[in-house]
Design a protein around this motif. Sequence first.
Motif, PDB file in Angstrom:
ATOM      1  N   ILE A  68     -25.801 -83.558  11.193  1.00  0.00           N
ATOM      2  CA  ILE A  68     -26.026 -83.402   9.748  1.00  0.00           C
ATOM      3  C   ILE A  68     -25.393 -82.108   9.240  1.00  0.00           C
ATOM      4  CG2 ILE A  68     -27.785 -83.026   7.980  1.00  0.00           C
ATOM      5  CD1 ILE A  68     -29.646 -84.836   9.616  1.00  0.00           C
ATOM      6  N   VAL A  69     -25.671 -81.018   9.935  1.00  0.00           N
ATOM      7  CA  VAL A  69     -25.151 -79.719   9.521  1.00  0.00           C
ATOM      8  C   VAL A  69     -23.629 -79.678   9.598  1.00  0.00           C
ATOM      9  CG1 VAL A  69     -25.085 -77.277  10.132  1.00  0.00           C
ATOM     10  CG2 VAL A  69     -27.256 -78.487  10.141  1.00  0.00           C
ATOM     11  N   LYS A  70     -23.106 -80.267  10.648  1.00  0.00           N
ATOM     12  CA  LYS A  70     -21.662 -80.220  10.867  1.00  0.00           C
ATOM     13  C   LYS A  70     -20.875 -80.855   9.726  1.00  0.00           C
ATOM     14  CE  LYS A  70     -20.157 -82.699  14.285  1.00  0.00           C
ATOM     15  NZ  LYS A  70     -19.881 -83.150  15.672  1.00  0.00           N
ATOM     16  N   TYR A  71     -21.447 -81.883   9.118  1.00  0.00           N
ATOM     17  CA  TYR A  71     -20.717 -82.610   8.070  1.00  0.00           C
ATOM     18  C   TYR A  71     -21.191 -82.278   6.652  1.00  0.00           C
ATOM     19  CZ  TYR A  71     -18.789 -85.394  11.855  1.00  0.00           C
ATOM     20  OH  TYR A  71     -18.138 -85.799  12.998  1.00  0.00           O
ATOM     21  N   THR A  72     -22.178 -81.377   6.520  1.00  0.00           N
ATOM     22  CA  THR A  72     -22.680 -81.073   5.178  1.00  0.00           C
ATOM     23  C   THR A  72     -22.639 -79.584   4.823  1.00  0.00           C
ATOM     24  OG1 THR A  72     -24.968 -80.879   5.953  1.00  0.00           O
ATOM     25  CG2 THR A  72     -24.226 -83.065   5.221  1.00  0.00           C
ATOM     26  N   PRO A 132     -20.703 -75.971   4.727  1.00  0.00           N
ATOM     27  CA  PRO A 132     -19.411 -75.287   4.842  1.00  0.00           C
ATOM     28  C   PRO A 132     -19.424 -74.116   5.828  1.00  0.00           C
ATOM     29  CG  PRO A 132     -19.994 -75.640   2.541  1.00  0.00           C
ATOM     30  CD  PRO A 132     -21.201 -75.971   3.351  1.00  0.00           C
ATOM     31  N   TRP A 133     -20.563 -73.464   5.970  1.00  0.00           N
ATOM     32  CA  TRP A 133     -20.637 -72.293   6.843  1.00  0.00           C
ATOM     33  C   TRP A 133     -20.520 -72.624   8.329  1.00  0.00           C
ATOM     34  CZ3 TRP A 133     -24.510 -73.238  10.131  1.00  0.00           C
ATOM     35  CH2 TRP A 133     -25.605 -73.991   9.703  1.00  0.00           C
ATOM     36  N   PHE A 134     -20.688 -73.912   8.688  1.00  0.00           N
ATOM     37  CA  PHE A 134     -20.717 -74.283  10.104  1.00  0.00           C
ATOM     38  C   PHE A 134     -19.407 -73.948  10.811  1.00  0.00           C
ATOM     39  CE2 PHE A 134     -20.346 -77.195  13.707  1.00  0.00           C
ATOM     40  CZ  PHE A 134     -21.546 -76.942  14.356  1.00  0.00           C
ATOM     41  N   ALA A 135     -18.281 -74.113  10.119  1.00  0.00           N
ATOM     42  CA  ALA A 135     -16.981 -73.847  10.739  1.00  0.00           C
ATOM     43  C   ALA A 135     -16.824 -72.380  11.114  1.00  0.00           C
ATOM     44  CB  ALA A 135     -15.863 -74.271   9.792  1.00  0.00           C
ATOM     45  N   ASP A 136     -17.514 -71.506  10.413  1.00  0.00           N
ATOM     46  CA  ASP A 136     -17.420 -70.072  10.688  1.00  0.00           C
ATOM     47  C   ASP A 136     -18.512 -69.576  11.636  1.00  0.00           C
ATOM     48  OD1 ASP A 136     -15.269 -69.858   8.862  1.00  0.00           O
ATOM     49  OD2 ASP A 136     -16.696 -69.778   7.192  1.00  0.00           O
ATOM     50  N   MET A 137     -19.378 -70.495  12.052  1.00  0.00           N
ATOM     51  CA  MET A 137     -20.498 -70.103  12.917  1.00  0.00           C
ATOM     52  C   MET A 137     -19.997 -69.835  14.337  1.00  0.00           C
ATOM     53  SD  MET A 137     -23.758 -69.686  12.434  1.00  0.00           S
ATOM     54  CE  MET A 137     -25.364 -69.644  13.224  1.00  0.00           C
ATOM     55  N   ASN A 138     -20.378 -68.702  14.891  1.00  0.00           N
ATOM     56  CA  ASN A 138     -19.984 -68.332  16.245  1.00  0.00           C
ATOM     57  C   ASN A 138     -21.235 -68.319  17.126  1.00  0.00           C
ATOM     58  OD1 ASN A 138     -19.181 -67.084  18.637  1.00  0.00           O
ATOM     59  ND2 ASN A 138     -17.651 -65.833  17.591  1.00  0.00           N
ATOM     60  N   PHE A 139     -21.294 -69.239  18.092  1.00  0.00           N
ATOM     61  CA  PHE A 139     -22.487 -69.359  18.929  1.00  0.00           C
ATOM     62  C   PHE A 139     -22.406 -68.515  20.202  1.00  0.00           C
ATOM     63  CE2 PHE A 139     -22.609 -73.229  16.369  1.00  0.00           C
ATOM     64  CZ  PHE A 139     -23.913 -73.205  15.940  1.00  0.00           C
ATOM     65  N   SER A 140     -21.376 -67.677  20.277  1.00  0.00           N
ATOM     66  CA  SER A 140     -21.265 -66.791  21.438  1.00  0.00           C
ATOM     67  C   SER A 140     -22.140 -65.553  21.286  1.00  0.00           C
ATOM     68  CB  SER A 140     -19.803 -66.362  21.630  1.00  0.00           C
ATOM     69  OG  SER A 140     -19.370 -65.575  20.540  1.00  0.00           O
ATOM     70  N   GLY A 141     -22.636 -65.330  20.074  1.00  0.00           N
ATOM     71  CA  GLY A 141     -23.517 -64.191  19.844  1.00  0.00           C
ATOM     72  C   GLY A 141     -22.788 -62.883  19.659  1.00  0.00           C
ATOM     73  N   THR A 142     -21.491 -62.942  19.337  1.00  0.00           N
ATOM     74  CA  THR A 142     -20.708 -61.709  19.214  1.00  0.00           C
ATOM     75  C   THR A 142     -20.315 -61.388  17.784  1.00  0.00           C
ATOM     76  OG1 THR A 142     -18.653 -62.945  19.625  1.00  0.00           O
ATOM     77  CG2 THR A 142     -19.771 -61.983  21.534  1.00  0.00           C
ATOM     78  N   SER A 143     -20.659 -62.265  16.859  1.00  0.00           N
ATOM     79  CA  SER A 143     -20.260 -62.021  15.471  1.00  0.00           C
ATOM     80  C   SER A 143     -21.484 -62.004  14.565  1.00  0.00           C
ATOM     81  CB  SER A 143     -19.282 -63.102  15.002  1.00  0.00           C
ATOM     82  OG  SER A 143     -19.914 -64.360  14.983  1.00  0.00           O
ATOM     83  N   SER A 144     -21.309 -61.468  13.350  1.00  0.00           N
ATOM     84  CA  SER A 144     -22.405 -61.411  12.388  1.00  0.00           C
ATOM     85  C   SER A 144     -22.578 -62.765  11.710  1.00  0.00           C
ATOM     86  CB  SER A 144     -22.120 -60.330  11.339  1.00  0.00           C
ATOM     87  OG  SER A 144     -20.899 -60.616  10.657  1.00  0.00           O
TER      88      SER A 144
END
Length: 245
Positions: free
Chosen positions: A172-176, A178-190
């Motif tokens: 749901i989140v992936k297709y709705t 916009p912020w998802f593309a910029d999400m970094n799950f490595s824990g190294t970004s704000s």
Amino acid sequence: MIKFFRKIRQKLLTENKFSKYLIYAIGEIVLVVIGILIALSINNWNQKQQQKKVLNNIYATIKADLQQDIKNINNVVNSSKDIEKDYLAIINKTRKKEDFKNCKNCRYVNFGFPDIKLRKNGNELLQNYNQQNNTSSDSLSIKLNSLYIDLTNDISVKLEELTTNSNSFLEIVKYTQPWFADMNFSGTSSYSDAFIEYALTDFGYRNTTKMLYEMYFKKYIPYLKEYRAKSLEIIALIDEKLEDE
């Protein structure tokens, strides 16, 4: 030795001492039977010793499996302590915008859970051994069955439910969002302002957090802790059994 007995038989026959020969023949048969029984007894003893060795090796394998399971469970339980407060902060609406600055685990809320693969090699060896040797289940085998069949199934079902619901939310989140593309799950970004706003205000996000919290922290983690406790009990029983051998 064979020549010695043969000479005795021949002497008795030549001297027509049939009654003595008959007694001797019966005695020889008895000796043969005793010899066979002794040989069978030794063979049975050897077989039992070999079976005991195989069974002890199986229990040693089960112990090693459980020790590794406990290690993996400890990793999952310990990591869950760090993220639980972040789930509760969303559920209880205590999370503030400025909290995201130093929130390492906020990015993981609702997005997946640590998988765990419980080791069953030793127990499968034990089941095969019991079937092949027609061995009745003792109290230790019964405890192992309860652990590997009942509790493992409960853990597997809960993990599958978690995975299904988490993946559904991700889709749901992936297709709705916009912020998802910029999400970094490595824990190294704000965190982006858009994600922070979403996490603090979207009711669907909060509802999902509540649902997954109940499944993960109220069911899945307690099952893992129960598995760990029972594993420790079984390891103690295995040690006791091996010491008595």
